[in-house]
Design a protein around this motif. Structure first.
Motif, PDB file in Angstrom:
ATOM      1  N   PHE A  63       0.824  -1.212   0.000  1.00 43.80           N
ATOM      2  CA  PHE A  63       0.000   0.000   0.000  1.00 43.80           C
ATOM      3  C   PHE A  63       0.858   1.262   0.000  1.00 43.80           C
ATOM      4  CE2 PHE A  63      -3.615  -2.543   1.984  1.00 43.80           C
ATOM      5  CZ  PHE A  63      -4.278  -2.641   0.773  1.00 43.80           C
ATOM      6  N   GLY A  64       2.038   1.189   0.566  1.00 48.17           N
ATOM      7  CA  GLY A  64       2.936   2.345   0.630  1.00 48.17           C
ATOM      8  C   GLY A  64       3.596   2.695  -0.689  1.00 48.17           C
ATOM      9  N   THR A  65       3.471   1.825  -1.680  1.00 48.44           N
ATOM     10  CA  THR A  65       4.130   2.107  -2.956  1.00 48.44           C
ATOM     11  C   THR A  65       3.517   3.301  -3.683  1.00 48.44           C
ATOM     12  OG1 THR A  65       2.757   0.530  -4.158  1.00 48.44           O
ATOM     13  CG2 THR A  65       4.858  -0.271  -3.280  1.00 48.44           C
ATOM     14  N   GLY A  66       2.317   3.692  -3.307  1.00 54.92           N
ATOM     15  CA  GLY A  66       1.702   4.871  -3.908  1.00 54.92           C
ATOM     16  C   GLY A  66       2.523   6.123  -3.652  1.00 54.92           C
ATOM     17  N   TYR A  67       3.103   6.214  -2.460  1.00 52.28           N
ATOM     18  CA  TYR A  67       3.945   7.366  -2.130  1.00 52.28           C
ATOM     19  C   TYR A  67       5.218   7.367  -2.977  1.00 52.28           C
ATOM     20  CZ  TYR A  67       0.876   7.601   1.904  1.00 52.28           C
ATOM     21  OH  TYR A  67      -0.228   7.666   2.702  1.00 52.28           O
ATOM     22  N   VAL A  68       5.801   6.192  -3.153  1.00 54.72           N
ATOM     23  CA  VAL A  68       7.024   6.093  -3.957  1.00 54.72           C
ATOM     24  C   VAL A  68       6.712   6.413  -5.419  1.00 54.72           C
ATOM     25  CG1 VAL A  68       8.885   4.563  -4.705  1.00 54.72           C
ATOM     26  CG2 VAL A  68       7.996   4.383  -2.376  1.00 54.72           C
ATOM     27  N   SER A  69       5.617   5.874  -5.925  1.00 53.80           N
ATOM     28  CA  SER A  69       5.225   6.128  -7.310  1.00 53.80           C
ATOM     29  C   SER A  69       4.944   7.613  -7.532  1.00 53.80           C
ATOM     30  CB  SER A  69       3.995   5.293  -7.657  1.00 53.80           C
ATOM     31  OG  SER A  69       3.611   5.500  -8.984  1.00 53.80           O
ATOM     32  N   ILE A 110       2.635   6.334 -20.532  1.00 54.27           N
ATOM     33  CA  ILE A 110       3.401   5.296 -21.221  1.00 54.27           C
ATOM     34  C   ILE A 110       4.340   4.568 -20.263  1.00 54.27           C
ATOM     35  CG2 ILE A 110       5.233   4.938 -22.940  1.00 54.27           C
ATOM     36  CD1 ILE A 110       3.847   7.113 -24.637  1.00 54.27           C
ATOM     37  N   ILE A 111       4.977   5.288 -19.350  1.00 60.37           N
ATOM     38  CA  ILE A 111       5.938   4.642 -18.451  1.00 60.37           C
ATOM     39  C   ILE A 111       5.311   4.170 -17.138  1.00 60.37           C
ATOM     40  CG2 ILE A 111       7.902   5.882 -19.427  1.00 60.37           C
ATOM     41  CD1 ILE A 111       7.915   7.620 -16.917  1.00 60.37           C
ATOM     42  N   GLN A 112       3.995   4.241 -17.017  1.00 63.35           N
ATOM     43  CA  GLN A 112       3.322   3.829 -15.783  1.00 63.35           C
ATOM     44  C   GLN A 112       3.638   2.389 -15.370  1.00 63.35           C
ATOM     45  OE1 GLN A 112       1.842   6.025 -13.842  1.00 63.35           O
ATOM     46  NE2 GLN A 112       1.595   4.448 -12.317  1.00 63.35           N
ATOM     47  N   PRO A 113       3.639   1.406 -16.280  1.00 61.50           N
ATOM     48  CA  PRO A 113       4.008   0.049 -15.847  1.00 61.50           C
ATOM     49  C   PRO A 113       5.414  -0.015 -15.245  1.00 61.50           C
ATOM     50  CG  PRO A 113       2.968  -0.038 -17.994  1.00 61.50           C
ATOM     51  CD  PRO A 113       3.184   1.407 -17.676  1.00 61.50           C
ATOM     52  N   LEU A 114       6.346   0.712 -15.815  1.00 60.91           N
ATOM     53  CA  LEU A 114       7.705   0.729 -15.267  1.00 60.91           C
ATOM     54  C   LEU A 114       7.732   1.395 -13.897  1.00 60.91           C
ATOM     55  CD1 LEU A 114       9.690   1.712 -18.472  1.00 60.91           C
ATOM     56  CD2 LEU A 114       9.535  -0.536 -17.415  1.00 60.91           C
ATOM     57  N   LEU A 115       7.003   2.496 -13.744  1.00 61.74           N
ATOM     58  CA  LEU A 115       6.968   3.206 -12.465  1.00 61.74           C
ATOM     59  C   LEU A 115       6.339   2.344 -11.365  1.00 61.74           C
ATOM     60  CD1 LEU A 115       5.935   6.846 -13.433  1.00 61.74           C
ATOM     61  CD2 LEU A 115       8.167   6.024 -12.699  1.00 61.74           C
ATOM     62  N   MET A 116       5.296   1.624 -11.712  1.00 65.68           N
ATOM     63  CA  MET A 116       4.633   0.781 -10.705  1.00 65.68           C
ATOM     64  C   MET A 116       5.557  -0.337 -10.235  1.00 65.68           C
ATOM     65  SD  MET A 116       0.800   0.699 -12.297  1.00 65.68           S
ATOM     66  CE  MET A 116       0.108  -0.361 -11.055  1.00 65.68           C
ATOM     67  N   ARG A 120       7.445  -0.667  -6.398  1.00 65.45           N
ATOM     68  CA  ARG A 120       7.347  -1.864  -5.550  1.00 65.45           C
ATOM     69  C   ARG A 120       8.720  -2.337  -5.090  1.00 65.45           C
ATOM     70  NH1 ARG A 120       2.919  -6.507  -6.766  1.00 65.45           N
ATOM     71  NH2 ARG A 120       1.130  -5.263  -6.172  1.00 65.45           N
ATOM     72  N   ILE A 121       9.667  -2.358  -6.006  1.00 63.72           N
ATOM     73  CA  ILE A 121      11.013  -2.821  -5.649  1.00 63.72           C
ATOM     74  C   ILE A 121      11.676  -1.837  -4.685  1.00 63.72           C
ATOM     75  CG2 ILE A 121      13.304  -3.364  -6.560  1.00 63.72           C
ATOM     76  CD1 ILE A 121      11.231  -5.500  -7.159  1.00 63.72           C
ATOM     77  N   ILE A 122      11.489  -0.544  -4.914  1.00 64.30           N
ATOM     78  CA  ILE A 122      12.056   0.454  -3.996  1.00 64.30           C
ATOM     79  C   ILE A 122      11.436   0.304  -2.615  1.00 64.30           C
ATOM     80  CG2 ILE A 122      12.154   2.935  -3.483  1.00 64.30           C
ATOM     81  CD1 ILE A 122      12.440   3.407  -6.513  1.00 64.30           C
ATOM     82  N   TRP A 123      10.129   0.147  -2.553  1.00 62.90           N
ATOM     83  CA  TRP A 123       9.439  -0.023  -1.268  1.00 62.90           C
ATOM     84  C   TRP A 123       9.934  -1.279  -0.554  1.00 62.90           C
ATOM     85  CZ3 TRP A 123       6.911   3.205   1.639  1.00 62.90           C
ATOM     86  CH2 TRP A 123       6.095   2.747   2.652  1.00 62.90           C
ATOM     87  N   LEU A 124      10.077  -2.350  -1.281  1.00 61.38           N
ATOM     88  CA  LEU A 124      10.579  -3.602  -0.698  1.00 61.38           C
ATOM     89  C   LEU A 124      12.008  -3.418  -0.199  1.00 61.38           C
ATOM     90  CD1 LEU A 124       9.507  -6.496  -0.325  1.00 61.38           C
ATOM     91  CD2 LEU A 124      10.514  -7.078  -2.508  1.00 61.38           C
ATOM     92  N   SER A 125      12.797  -2.651  -0.916  1.00 57.62           N
ATOM     93  CA  SER A 125      14.193  -2.424  -0.522  1.00 57.62           C
ATOM     94  C   SER A 125      14.322  -1.540   0.716  1.00 57.62           C
ATOM     95  CB  SER A 125      14.971  -1.793  -1.677  1.00 57.62           C
ATOM     96  OG  SER A 125      15.025  -2.681  -2.762  1.00 57.62           O
ATOM     97  N   PHE A 126      13.285  -0.758   1.035  1.00 59.49           N
ATOM     98  CA  PHE A 126      13.296   0.024   2.274  1.00 59.49           C
ATOM     99  C   PHE A 126      13.267  -0.878   3.503  1.00 59.49           C
ATOM    100  CE2 PHE A 126      11.112   3.978   0.333  1.00 59.49           C
ATOM    101  CZ  PHE A 126      12.327   4.561   0.069  1.00 59.49           C
ATOM    102  N   PHE A 127      12.633  -2.037   3.377  1.00 60.96           N
ATOM    103  CA  PHE A 127      12.390  -2.889   4.533  1.00 60.96           C
ATOM    104  C   PHE A 127      13.206  -4.176   4.547  1.00 60.96           C
ATOM    105  CE2 PHE A 127       8.638  -0.285   3.871  1.00 60.96           C
ATOM    106  CZ  PHE A 127       8.523   0.311   5.108  1.00 60.96           C
ATOM    107  N   ILE A 128      13.675  -4.609   3.394  1.00 61.03           N
ATOM    108  CA  ILE A 128      14.480  -5.829   3.311  1.00 61.03           C
ATOM    109  C   ILE A 128      15.855  -5.428   2.802  1.00 61.03           C
ATOM    110  CG2 ILE A 128      14.733  -8.076   2.220  1.00 61.03           C
ATOM    111  CD1 ILE A 128      11.649  -8.120   2.050  1.00 61.03           C
ATOM    112  N   TYR A 129      16.860  -5.740   3.586  1.00 59.05           N
ATOM    113  CA  TYR A 129      18.223  -5.321   3.272  1.00 59.05           C
ATOM    114  C   TYR A 129      19.025  -6.474   2.686  1.00 59.05           C
ATOM    115  CZ  TYR A 129      16.799  -1.591   6.389  1.00 59.05           C
ATOM    116  OH  TYR A 129      16.119  -0.564   6.976  1.00 59.05           O
TER     117      TYR A 129
END
Length: 142
Positions: A63-69, A110-116, A120-129
């Motif tokens: 759910f937090g990926t909206g902020y990153v996007s 056009i780049i929305q799929p890439l941004l989404m 997700r990967i950035i959000w996951l990387s915030f919490f998993i090192y």
């Protein structure tokens, strides 16, 4: 005797390549190209094929990926605004500002799929090192 020492993979490169944040080797998405499979471009593997890290640590995790996007979209919009300003310019006498708004909107769509995926990967990387010992300490799969 020289022990084999593997260097730590680069975080930015692994994020851009949609790799697992724990081992930075395994791919987390089912399909590597989001534009070839638009129907299920966000489908992630349940676990990393390499280290066993869960792609969704808990229910509702993404759910937090909206902020990153949103932050990525703003950064891209600022970058296109500056590029447009330097290359083409803005004027109150014509409609170049509206052309930039239109071009920027189309670019973001056009780049929305890439941004989404990236968010997700950035959000996951915030919490998993990155875990240097991921080979020696495998994760249990539930």
């Amino acid at each position: 005797m020289c022990a084999y020492h593997e260097s730590k993979p680069n975080l930015i490169v692994s994020v851009l390549q949609n790799k697992c944040p724990r081992c930075r080797k395994g791919k987390l998405y089912e399909h590597s190209n989001p534009y070839l499979h638009l129907k299920d471009f966000m489908k992630m593997k349940e676990y990393c094929d390499v280290c066993g890290q869960a792609s969704e640590p808990e229910t509702g995790f993404f759910f937090g990926t909206g902020y990153v996007s949103y932050a990525l979209s703003v950064a891209i919009s600022v970058a296109t605004f500056i590029a447009w300003w330097v290359l083409i310019g803005f004027s109150l006498d014509d409609n170049r500002l509206f052309w930039w708004i239109g071009v920027n909107a189309v670019l973001l769509i056009i780049i929305q799929p890439l941004l989404m995926r990236l968010s997700r990967i950035i959000w996951l990387s915030f919490f998993i090192y990155y875990d240097r010992n991921w080979r020696k300490e495998p994760l249990p799969r539930h």
